[in-house]
Design a protein around this motif. Structure first.
Motif, PDB file in Angstrom:
ATOM      1  N   ASN A   1       0.817  -1.203   0.000  1.00 18.77           N
ATOM      2  CA  ASN A   1       0.000   0.000   0.000  1.00 18.77           C
ATOM      3  C   ASN A   1       0.859   1.264   0.000  1.00 18.77           C
ATOM      4  O   ASN A   1       0.481   2.297  -0.540  1.00 18.77           O
ATOM      5  CB  ASN A   1      -0.910  -0.007   1.232  1.00 18.77           C
TER       6      ASN A   1
ATOM      7  N   PRO B   1       3.146   1.556  -4.201  1.00 22.27           N
ATOM      8  CA  PRO B   1       2.361   0.892  -5.255  1.00 22.27           C
ATOM      9  C   PRO B   1       3.106   0.686  -6.563  1.00 22.27           C
ATOM     10  O   PRO B   1       2.690  -0.133  -7.379  1.00 22.27           O
ATOM     11  CB  PRO B   1       1.163   1.845  -5.436  1.00 22.27           C
TER      12      PRO B   1
ATOM     13  N   ASN C   1     -10.067  -2.178  -4.322  1.00 19.66           N
ATOM     14  CA  ASN C   1     -10.076  -2.169  -2.863  1.00 19.66           C
ATOM     15  C   ASN C   1     -11.043  -3.155  -2.229  1.00 19.66           C
ATOM     16  O   ASN C   1     -11.368  -3.044  -1.052  1.00 19.66           O
ATOM     17  CB  ASN C   1     -10.338  -0.764  -2.323  1.00 19.66           C
TER      18      ASN C   1
ATOM     19  N   LEU D   1      -3.113  -5.842  -3.757  1.00 18.35           N
ATOM     20  CA  LEU D   1      -2.487  -4.870  -2.867  1.00 18.35           C
ATOM     21  C   LEU D   1      -2.363  -5.492  -1.478  1.00 18.35           C
ATOM     22  O   LEU D   1      -3.337  -6.035  -0.957  1.00 18.35           O
ATOM     23  CB  LEU D   1      -3.353  -3.613  -2.807  1.00 18.35           C
TER      24      LEU D   1
ATOM     25  N   VAL E   1      -1.939  -4.814   2.326  1.00 18.87           N
ATOM     26  CA  VAL E   1      -2.102  -3.725   3.300  1.00 18.87           C
ATOM     27  C   VAL E   1      -1.603  -4.196   4.656  1.00 18.87           C
ATOM     28  O   VAL E   1      -2.110  -5.184   5.197  1.00 18.87           O
ATOM     29  CB  VAL E   1      -3.578  -3.298   3.400  1.00 18.87           C
TER      30      VAL E   1
ATOM     31  N   GLN F   1      -2.381  -0.319   8.763  1.00 17.20           N
ATOM     32  CA  GLN F   1      -3.346   0.392   7.920  1.00 17.20           C
ATOM     33  C   GLN F   1      -4.641  -0.369   7.766  1.00 17.20           C
ATOM     34  O   GLN F   1      -5.525   0.030   7.013  1.00 17.20           O
ATOM     35  CB  GLN F   1      -2.728   0.676   6.552  1.00 17.20           C
TER      36      GLN F   1
ATOM     37  N   SER G   1     -10.702   3.119   2.003  1.00 21.16           N
ATOM     38  CA  SER G   1     -10.213   2.214   0.960  1.00 21.16           C
ATOM     39  C   SER G   1     -10.753   0.803   1.137  1.00 21.16           C
ATOM     40  O   SER G   1     -10.712  -0.008   0.211  1.00 21.16           O
ATOM     41  CB  SER G   1      -8.679   2.191   0.941  1.00 21.16           C
TER      42      SER G   1
END
Length: 344
Positions: free
Chosen positions: A15, A18, A56, A78, A80, A84, A267
């Motif tokens: 995250n 990117p 997301n 992604l 994370v 986060q 997100s």
């Protein structure tokens, strides 16, 4: 040795960075094994990390991970980190309701009534914000600020090309709609060399024309866009709730314009297709094209109906993580009477 057909390939990035992407390939991939490999590649702590798609959506079950939605070129994931992954009040409420529901099966109905009353009471207190969060912290809203230079904290980790909150939020909405178009295009391209495929490609071109007219619905997250915004003029969004319910039973809400934590937490909110795109909309589109081919020119695909199903709030609900069901909307299907129409 596992056959090549049983292997799945993914592109992963963190995250925070990117643009630094790595390819991974796993036999018999699971969410846990992908996270293990991705965190190793990205040098991230595995504890508490989660996977998300380009739009997301939280990837938290193996069926979704291995679905056609995440096949190349849409196999971007992604990662994370725990710091986060903000747990919200609604996440807690969903967990409580689920766990109490298991207990209810062991007891009589009066216990079930008590559980419902508890959840309803806690739902009255529910707001979408990171946990834990002090009351003082919640009042430090910067929602009234718009320019990057006035709220540098809000823009932490955001590419410098975005100088206003609005421009960044528009890019988020556009990215999600572009991803839905990409998934549909990939599905259609499987049949491009057939008569049915030619029909489908024609529909795809119509969609792209319409999406360009509305800037790929980038206004969905833009609080200044009075026509398409899903929030009020201050930037407050309300969760739409489970796909088969009117409204959120937990009263989930968020204002991503209000601060960095709220932006990050937003997100994890999803544009949920009530009628699912991969399980119902796209297969029904294929069926419609086959009906058109068999009609010898008497019918045409109702492209507007499918456009609405894929890209508009006729079939999209903005929901937070706890209200996003990814295991199947079995009681929601395309209307068979609307998928084709007489040719004009």
């Amino acid at each position: 040795m596992a056959s090549s057909s049983s292997r799945r390939a993914f592109k992963v990035c963190s995250n925070d960075k990117p643009k630094e992407r790595f390819g991974i390939s796993l036999a018999d991939a699971t969410v846990e094994s992908v996270l293990d490999k991705a965190c190793e590649k990205l040098k991230l702590s595995r504890r508490g990390a989660s996977l998300r798609t380009r739009d997301n959506t939280i990837v938290d079950n193996d069926d979704y991970l291995l679905s056609d939605d995440l096949r190349p070129p849409n196999n971007f994931l992604l990662v994370v980190p725990r710091s986060q992954n903000c747990e919200t009040v609604t996440d807690v409420l969903v967990t409580i309701e689920r766990d109490f529901g298991k207990l209810n099966k062991l007891f009589k109905d009066d216990h079930g009534k008590a559980t419902r009353e508890l959840v309803e009471y806690m739902g009255q207190l529910s707001v979408t914000s990171p946990l834990p969060s002090s009351s003082l912290e919640r009042f430090k809203s910067t929602a009234h600020l718009e320019e990057r230079r006035d709220d540098l904290d809000w823009f932490s980790g955001v590419d410098e090309e975005y100088t206003t909150k609005k421009s960044y939020m528009r890019s988020l909405a556009e990215g999600r709609i572009r991803n839905y178009y990409s998934v549909a295009r990939k599905f259609i391209m499987r049949y491009k060399d057939s008569k049915v495929g030619l029909i489908l490609v024609g529909v795809l071109k119509e969609w792209l024309t319409e999406l360009r007219k509305v800037d790929h619905f980038s206004g969905y997250f833009d609080r200044d866009d009075e026509r398409y915004r899903m929030c009020d003029k201050e930037g407050n969004f309300k969760c739409g709730g489970f796909y088969n319910e009117d409204g959120c039973r937990y009263r989930g809400n968020i204002n991503p314009y209000a601060g960095l934590k709220q932006r990050i937490n937003f997100s994890s909110w999803n544009l949920d297709h009530i009628i699912e795109k991969s399980r119902s909309v796209l297969p029904s589109l294929l069926d419609a094209a086959r009906q058109v081919e068999a009609s010898k020119g008497k019918l045409e695909v109702n492209g507007k109906y499918f456009f609405d199903c894929l890209f508009t709030d006729n079939n999209l609900k903005l929901v937070e993580r706890g209200c996003h069901i990814t295991t199947g909307h079995k009681d929601r299907e395309c209307d068979r009477d609307k998928i084709v129409r007489e040719k004009h």
